[in-house]
Design an enzyme around this catalytic site. Structure first.
Site, PDB file in Angstrom:
ATOM      1  N   TRP A   1      -2.203   4.686   1.717  1.00  0.00           N
ATOM      2  CA  TRP A   1      -1.986   6.132   1.757  1.00  0.00           C
ATOM      3  C   TRP A   1      -1.027   6.350   0.672  1.00  0.00           C
ATOM      4  O   TRP A   1      -0.819   7.445  -0.006  1.00  0.00           O
ATOM      5  CB  TRP A   1      -1.729   6.579   2.940  1.00  0.00           C
ATOM      6  CG  TRP A   1      -2.633   6.947   3.854  1.00  0.00           C
ATOM      7  CD1 TRP A   1      -4.032   6.178   3.753  1.00  0.00           C
ATOM      8  CD2 TRP A   1      -2.901   8.058   5.035  1.00  0.00           C
ATOM      9  NE1 TRP A   1      -4.731   6.825   4.803  1.00  0.00           N
ATOM     10  CE2 TRP A   1      -4.201   7.784   5.332  1.00  0.00           C
ATOM     11  CE3 TRP A   1      -2.034   8.620   5.662  1.00  0.00           C
ATOM     12  CZ2 TRP A   1      -4.694   8.837   6.368  1.00  0.00           C
ATOM     13  CZ3 TRP A   1      -2.242   9.684   6.479  1.00  0.00           C
ATOM     14  CH2 TRP A   1      -3.667   9.721   6.826  1.00  0.00           C
TER      15      TRP A   1
ATOM     16  N   ASP B   1       7.307   2.382   7.682  1.00  0.00           N
ATOM     17  CA  ASP B   1       6.633   1.774   8.796  1.00  0.00           C
ATOM     18  C   ASP B   1       7.363   0.667   9.373  1.00  0.00           C
ATOM     19  O   ASP B   1       8.160   0.037   8.884  1.00  0.00           O
ATOM     20  CB  ASP B   1       5.256   0.984   8.164  1.00  0.00           C
ATOM     21  CG  ASP B   1       4.331   0.530   9.096  1.00  0.00           C
ATOM     22  OD1 ASP B   1       3.061   1.441   8.969  1.00  0.00           O
ATOM     23  OD2 ASP B   1       4.299  -0.326   9.982  1.00  0.00           O
TER      24      ASP B   1
ATOM     25  N   ASP C   1      11.814   1.677  12.363  1.00  0.00           N
ATOM     26  CA  ASP C   1      11.250   2.272  13.466  1.00  0.00           C
ATOM     27  C   ASP C   1      11.530   3.531  13.526  1.00  0.00           C
ATOM     28  O   ASP C   1      12.490   4.097  13.605  1.00  0.00           O
ATOM     29  CB  ASP C   1      11.564   1.335  14.900  1.00  0.00           C
ATOM     30  CG  ASP C   1      10.783   1.686  16.009  1.00  0.00           C
ATOM     31  OD1 ASP C   1      10.063   2.758  15.983  1.00  0.00           O
ATOM     32  OD2 ASP C   1      11.048   1.121  17.091  1.00  0.00           O
TER      33      ASP C   1
ATOM     34  N   LYS D   1      -2.848  11.289  12.500  1.00  0.00           N
ATOM     35  CA  LYS D   1      -4.285  10.458  12.961  1.00  0.00           C
ATOM     36  C   LYS D   1      -3.784  10.555  14.801  1.00  0.00           C
ATOM     37  O   LYS D   1      -2.905  10.277  14.972  1.00  0.00           O
ATOM     38  CB  LYS D   1      -4.259   9.222  12.527  1.00  0.00           C
ATOM     39  CG  LYS D   1      -5.354   8.403  13.304  1.00  0.00           C
ATOM     40  CD  LYS D   1      -5.588   7.196  12.388  1.00  0.00           C
ATOM     41  CE  LYS D   1      -4.753   6.059  12.797  1.00  0.00           C
ATOM     42  NZ  LYS D   1      -5.175   4.769  12.040  1.00  0.00           N
TER      43      LYS D   1
ATOM     44  N   ASP E   1      -0.285   8.088   9.509  1.00  0.00           N
ATOM     45  CA  ASP E   1      -1.585   7.160   9.816  1.00  0.00           C
ATOM     46  C   ASP E   1      -1.022   6.127  11.072  1.00  0.00           C
ATOM     47  O   ASP E   1      -1.700   5.293  11.160  1.00  0.00           O
ATOM     48  CB  ASP E   1      -2.041   6.508   8.825  1.00  0.00           C
ATOM     49  CG  ASP E   1      -3.477   5.936   8.828  1.00  0.00           C
ATOM     50  OD1 ASP E   1      -4.283   6.573   9.405  1.00  0.00           O
ATOM     51  OD2 ASP E   1      -3.593   4.970   8.210  1.00  0.00           O
TER      52      ASP E   1
ATOM     53  N   GLY F   1      -0.242   0.104   2.680  1.00  0.00           N
ATOM     54  CA  GLY F   1       0.268   0.753   1.621  1.00  0.00           C
ATOM     55  C   GLY F   1      -0.777   1.851   0.886  1.00  0.00           C
ATOM     56  O   GLY F   1      -0.196   2.487  -0.238  1.00  0.00           O
TER      57      GLY F   1
END
EC number: 2.1.1.166
Length: 199
Positions: A51, A69, A87, A151, A111, A49
């Site tokens: 970010w 997430d 998901d 990322k 991320d 958490g």
């Protein structure tokens, strides 16, 4: 190098962030100026958490952050941030409803990272799959002129992925924050100024 990493870990703890990854996003924002007050932001791969907390602070009370997430988190988020355990590869009604509630988004950040196996090729392939999923969310949810940060693990397929983003954004940049481990293969791709998909 360990001392260098410990610096960010201790700093994150002192500043009440659950992970040192917040400083990567901070560097990205300092370089590309992607955040503004009042924005709608989607944060993919958000746990634990850091970010999300940073984004919520940057967008302020008039902004909103949707954090998603597959893992859960015990982090307490401010009122302008919503965390959903889901998901992203499964378009569940709950996930779609949450994503569509805040349309359109000014910024989508990812991320997401795979569980590493130590097998370089496999890790890169799994990272690319997550990046492609993040990219596929962009067209129907990111507003014109919006930005995208993702990322990725460096590898042979990165160029093709970047080329796909060049068809969608006015500018596409590679950036490796100083807070990344020097030996790490990860870096970030930043898409600035969403134009839509070229036919």
């Amino acid at each position: 190098m360990k001392q260098y990493r410990d610096h960010y870990f201790k700093r994150a703890k002192k500043e009440n962030y659950p992970a040192r990854s917040v400083y990567k996003l901070q560097e990205l924002d300092k370089r590309f100026k992607v955040f503004a007050k009042g924005q709608n932001v989607m944060d993919l791969g958000a746990a634990p958490g850091s970010w999300t907390l940073f984004a919520a602070k940057k967008v302020g009370d008039t902004g909103r952050v949707l954090a998603v997430d597959i893992q859960s988190t015990d982090t307490a988020f401010p009122d302008n941030a919503t965390f959903l355990q889901a998901d992203v590869f499964e378009d569940s009604p709950e996930l779609l409803a949450a994503m569509d509630k805040q349309l359109p988004y000014d910024l989508i950040i990812s991320d997401m990272a795979p569980k590493t196996t130590g097998v370089k090729f496999a890790d890169q392939a799994n990272s690319l799959e997550l990046c492609e999923r993040a990219r596929d969310i962009v067209p129907s949810r990111l507003k014109q002129g919006g930005h995208f940060i993702v990322k990725i693990f460096d590898g042979p397929d990165v160029k093709e992925y970047i080329d796909s983003l060049r068809k969608m954004f006015s500018k596409v940049k590679r950036f490796k924050p100083k807070s990344c481990r020097e030996e790490s293969k990860e870096f970030f791709i930043v898409g600035l100024g969403f134009r839509g998909i070229e036919g």
